[in-house]
Design a protein around this motif. Structure first.
Motif, PDB file in Angstrom:
ATOM      1  N   GLY A  33      15.947  23.796  -2.615  1.00  0.00           N
ATOM      2  CA  GLY A  33      16.354  24.640  -1.395  1.00  0.00           C
ATOM      3  C   GLY A  33      15.718  24.087  -0.071  1.00  0.00           C
ATOM      4  N   VAL A  34      16.647  24.056   1.115  1.00  0.00           N
ATOM      5  CA  VAL A  34      15.838  23.543   2.329  1.00  0.00           C
ATOM      6  C   VAL A  34      14.990  24.404   2.865  1.00  0.00           C
ATOM      7  N   SER A  35      15.152  25.682   2.869  1.00  0.00           N
ATOM      8  CA  SER A  35      14.508  26.620   3.449  1.00  0.00           C
ATOM      9  C   SER A  35      13.368  27.242   2.775  1.00  0.00           C
ATOM     10  N   LYS A  36      13.082  26.805   1.511  1.00  0.00           N
ATOM     11  CA  LYS A  36      11.926  27.038   0.557  1.00  0.00           C
ATOM     12  C   LYS A  36      10.552  26.164   0.577  1.00  0.00           C
ATOM     13  N   ALA A  37       9.776  26.618   0.109  1.00  0.00           N
ATOM     14  CA  ALA A  37       8.370  25.684   0.022  1.00  0.00           C
ATOM     15  C   ALA A  37       8.586  24.840  -1.097  1.00  0.00           C
ATOM     16  N   VAL A  38       9.336  23.844  -1.270  1.00  0.00           N
ATOM     17  CA  VAL A  38       9.269  23.098  -2.274  1.00  0.00           C
ATOM     18  C   VAL A  38       8.066  21.880  -2.196  1.00  0.00           C
ATOM     19  N   LEU A  39       7.609  21.986  -3.307  1.00  0.00           N
ATOM     20  CA  LEU A  39       6.316  21.155  -3.395  1.00  0.00           C
ATOM     21  C   LEU A  39       6.685  19.444  -3.671  1.00  0.00           C
ATOM     22  N   GLY A  40       6.449  18.612  -2.731  1.00  0.00           N
ATOM     23  CA  GLY A  40       6.855  17.486  -2.833  1.00  0.00           C
ATOM     24  C   GLY A  40       5.880  16.226  -3.024  1.00  0.00           C
ATOM     25  N   ALA A  41       5.849  15.014  -3.083  1.00  0.00           N
ATOM     26  CA  ALA A  41       5.206  13.975  -3.424  1.00  0.00           C
ATOM     27  C   ALA A  41       5.414  12.951  -2.387  1.00  0.00           C
ATOM     28  N   HIS A  42       4.600  13.351  -1.254  1.00  0.00           N
ATOM     29  CA  HIS A  42       4.728  12.414   0.139  1.00  0.00           C
ATOM     30  C   HIS A  42       3.430  12.099   0.681  1.00  0.00           C
ATOM     31  N   THR A  43       2.265  12.866   0.721  1.00  0.00           N
ATOM     32  CA  THR A  43       1.296  12.703   1.403  1.00  0.00           C
ATOM     33  C   THR A  43      -0.027  13.229   0.392  1.00  0.00           C
ATOM     34  N   LEU A  44      -0.446  11.964  -0.440  1.00  0.00           N
ATOM     35  CA  LEU A  44      -1.308  12.362  -1.358  1.00  0.00           C
ATOM     36  C   LEU A  44      -2.752  13.169  -1.022  1.00  0.00           C
ATOM     37  N   GLY A  45      -2.797  14.275  -1.578  1.00  0.00           N
ATOM     38  CA  GLY A  45      -3.827  15.155  -1.119  1.00  0.00           C
ATOM     39  C   GLY A  45      -3.571  16.558  -0.302  1.00  0.00           C
ATOM     40  N   HIS A  63       1.120  -1.145   0.051  1.00  0.00           N
ATOM     41  CA  HIS A  63       0.198   0.003   0.170  1.00  0.00           C
ATOM     42  C   HIS A  63       0.876   1.448   0.069  1.00  0.00           C
ATOM     43  N   ASN A  64       1.182   1.748  -1.185  1.00  0.00           N
ATOM     44  CA  ASN A  64       2.173   2.770  -1.399  1.00  0.00           C
ATOM     45  C   ASN A  64       1.804   3.991  -2.210  1.00  0.00           C
ATOM     46  N   ALA A  65       0.470   3.833  -2.625  1.00  0.00           N
ATOM     47  CA  ALA A  65       0.169   4.853  -3.673  1.00  0.00           C
ATOM     48  C   ALA A  65      -0.241   6.215  -2.893  1.00  0.00           C
ATOM     49  N   GLU A  66      -0.490   6.163  -1.598  1.00  0.00           N
ATOM     50  CA  GLU A  66      -0.806   7.387  -0.752  1.00  0.00           C
ATOM     51  C   GLU A  66       0.579   8.190  -0.581  1.00  0.00           C
ATOM     52  N   HIS A  67       1.624   7.675  -0.985  1.00  0.00           N
ATOM     53  CA  HIS A  67       3.022   8.480  -0.946  1.00  0.00           C
ATOM     54  C   HIS A  67       3.092   8.860  -2.681  1.00  0.00           C
ATOM     55  N   SER A  68       2.430  10.024  -2.750  1.00  0.00           N
ATOM     56  CA  SER A  68       2.473  10.348  -4.262  1.00  0.00           C
ATOM     57  C   SER A  68       2.000  11.746  -4.384  1.00  0.00           C
ATOM     58  N   ALA A  69       2.331  12.357  -5.639  1.00  0.00           N
ATOM     59  CA  ALA A  69       1.902  13.674  -5.940  1.00  0.00           C
ATOM     60  C   ALA A  69       0.228  13.881  -5.734  1.00  0.00           C
ATOM     61  N   ASP A  70      -0.256  14.982  -5.553  1.00  0.00           N
ATOM     62  CA  ASP A  70      -1.681  15.241  -5.497  1.00  0.00           C
ATOM     63  C   ASP A  70      -2.239  14.928  -6.905  1.00  0.00           C
ATOM     64  N   LEU A 119      13.031  12.752  -5.724  1.00  0.00           N
ATOM     65  CA  LEU A 119      12.598  12.203  -4.690  1.00  0.00           C
ATOM     66  C   LEU A 119      11.484  12.747  -4.037  1.00  0.00           C
ATOM     67  N   GLY A 120      10.440  11.561  -3.525  1.00  0.00           N
ATOM     68  CA  GLY A 120       9.130  12.533  -3.096  1.00  0.00           C
ATOM     69  C   GLY A 120       9.285  13.169  -1.886  1.00  0.00           C
ATOM     70  N   TYR A 121      10.060  12.738  -0.595  1.00  0.00           N
ATOM     71  CA  TYR A 121      10.141  13.446   0.407  1.00  0.00           C
ATOM     72  C   TYR A 121      10.847  14.768   0.271  1.00  0.00           C
ATOM     73  N   ASN A 122      10.613  16.025   1.251  1.00  0.00           N
ATOM     74  CA  ASN A 122      11.581  16.892   1.322  1.00  0.00           C
ATOM     75  C   ASN A 122      12.559  16.965   2.217  1.00  0.00           C
ATOM     76  N   PHE A 123      12.646  16.110   2.981  1.00  0.00           N
ATOM     77  CA  PHE A 123      13.681  15.721   4.223  1.00  0.00           C
ATOM     78  C   PHE A 123      13.605  14.336   4.494  1.00  0.00           C
ATOM     79  N   LEU A 124      14.905  13.733   4.923  1.00  0.00           N
ATOM     80  CA  LEU A 124      15.104  12.409   5.300  1.00  0.00           C
ATOM     81  C   LEU A 124      15.761  12.440   6.654  1.00  0.00           C
ATOM     82  N   VAL A 125      15.723  11.501   7.490  1.00  0.00           N
ATOM     83  CA  VAL A 125      16.268  11.485   8.818  1.00  0.00           C
ATOM     84  C   VAL A 125      16.630  10.136   9.032  1.00  0.00           C
TER      85      VAL A 125
END
Length: 451
Positions: free
Chosen positions: A339-351, A118-125, A320-326
């Motif tokens: 840019g880490v300080s900027k509002a980069v559009l990711g693909a991590h939380t569908l919707g 179940h991985n489709a929810e990690h994607s672009a809107d 890469l879908g995530y903005n940051f990794l830990v």
């Protein structure tokens, strides 16, 4: 504030194309800290690649969508991460995917390991250019297995209702993706790699070099061009940098150290050119990568390069879908470029990718507790990044849903400023035990901001 957040890609990029993206010699020869991943600085570069192998029916039923598909045990070229993809991203894989792999170092076969289907929810809107791309495929979560040279896979459809007992058909066009992360950071120029059958590789020529400059220049003002790390600042330094020209003291946490994309060895020729931004960052969604916990912190650059390649080459995303990794040692890594300080559009939380950021803790935390270092790193990162945009990490906010299985498109949803993925979509992510630690991260982040 505007100066701090402004993009510096334009003229800065053009003027900087001749600047090599090679870290200083001292950085390449210095010993890394015991728990911090800096291997990409010293490793000789070797391009990665993906072996893409079609699955076949495991029974006499040879029809498309047969209820059991896979590959028998076989020798393959070296790889470290595995996943399964299929043609239609809108089709759900209702079944069980298991792999066995053979370790290169020992020749030992692993037990069967299950991939998260179940991985489709990690994607672009829905409706975005990224989600509408014809390159996008359905995919399992990838699994990190370490350096391997043998594989076996089986995919079995789940049984149907009691009345029919017929198994649901499996998605069409299923393929096994075996990802080799390569080694080190790509140089400014490199020769074309040799191409093998069913393998994709990327040259680090002039186009990739220009994109590497652009990715690094997106962090201008935070670190020099070509830096492998954005250095930490003290609380006072961070407040002074953000508060210049403001009449009141900002609520912001000290900027943590962040390994850049160049630091973990991103091949910038893989992703789409340019960056896509949203308006602001009002919330942080925490995820687990579901890639398993069998990694060492010294391997994290390789793990991230593998996930990056899987997201772009196998799944068909722009980056890469995530903005940051830990990682479990508490180290923080730059994810999607821009840019880490900027509002980069990711693909991590569908919707809910707009006006948010996604943080993935490397590992699987359904049944294993996250490390205290990782929980603290979430707090340190969100105290800084959310503080830039004036958000209280222990507060609430509203986001408009782009559509999903919990909230209809267009609905304004009240969420925690630090939310788990499952708060925006019905999913197990970020795992029960990591989700249970988010209150700790919220409270710590608020304290780090001075609230």
């Amino acid at each position: 504030m505007r100066g701090f957040l402004a993009s510096s890609i334009g003229v800065t990029c053009a003027a900087a194309l001749a600047v090599p993206l090679t870290p200083p010699a001292a950085a390449a020869t210095s010993a890394p800290p015991p728990t911090t991943e800096r291997a990409a600085r010293a490793e000789a570069y070797a391009p990665g690649g993906t072996q893409s192998l079609p699955l076949a029916p495991l029974t006499r039923d040879r029809a498309p969508g047969a209820a059991a598909q896979g590959l028998p045990r076989r020798d393959v070229r070296h790889f470290s991460l595995v996943g399964v993809v299929w043609d239609d991203p809108g089709t759900e894989l209702r079944g069980r995917v298991e792999v066995r792999t053979r370790a290169t170092a020992t020749g030992t076969w692993s037990p069967w390991q299950e991939l998260e289907t179940h991985n489709a929810e990690h994607s672009a809107d829905p409706g975005t250019a990224e989600s509408a791309s014809r390159r996008v495929r359905g995919a399992t979560a990838p699994l990190w297995v370490g350096e391997s040279d043998g594989v076996e896979v089986r995919v079995r459809a789940e049984s149907g209702p009691e009345t029919t007992r017929a198994a649901a058909p499996l998605p069409g066009g299923m393929r096994l993706e075996l990802v080799d992360p390569g080694k080190g950071a790509p140089p400014a120029t490199a020769p074309e790699p040799e191409e093998g059958p069913r393998t994709t590789t990327t040259s680090a020529g002039s186009s990739a070099s220009a994109e590497a400059v652009a990715a690094s220049a997106a962090n201008a003002g935070l670190a020099p061009l070509g830096a492998t790390e954005i250095p930490a600042l003290s609380q006072a330094e961070t407040e002074a940098e953000l508060g210049a020209g403001q009449h009141t003291k900002p609520y912001v946490g000290a900027r943590p150290s962040i390994t850049t994309r160049h630091g973990w060895g991103a091949d910038e020729g893989l992703r789409e050119k340019g960056f896509v931004y949203t308006k602001k960052v009002k919330a942080a969604f925490v995820h687990h990568s579901a890639t398993g916990n069998n990694y060492r912190c010294s391997q994290v650059s390789s793990v991230i390069r593998s996930i990056y390649r899987y997201h772009v080459r196998s799944t068909g995303w722009r980056d890469l879908g995530y903005n940051f990794l830990v990682d479990k040692c508490g180290n923080i890594y730059e994810g999607r470029a821009g840019g880490v300080s900027k509002a980069v559009l990711g693909a991590h939380t569908l919707g809910f990718n707009s006006n948010s950021m996604g943080i993935a803790v490397l590992g699987t935390y359904s049944d294993r507790k996250p490390s205290s270092a990782a929980v603290k790193a979430i707090a340190r990162l969100t105290a800084w990044k959310l503080g830039i945009y004036g958000m209280n990490p222990d507060g609430k906010t509203y986001l408009k849903s782009g559509g999903g299985n919990l909230y209809r498109k267009g609905k304004n949803v009240r969420l925690n400023v630090i939310s788990g993925h499952r708060d925006g979509f019905a999913t197990n992510c970020p795992g029960k035990l990591l989700y249970g630690k988010l209150d700790t991260s919220r409270a710590k982040a608020a304290r780090y901001q001075g609230r």
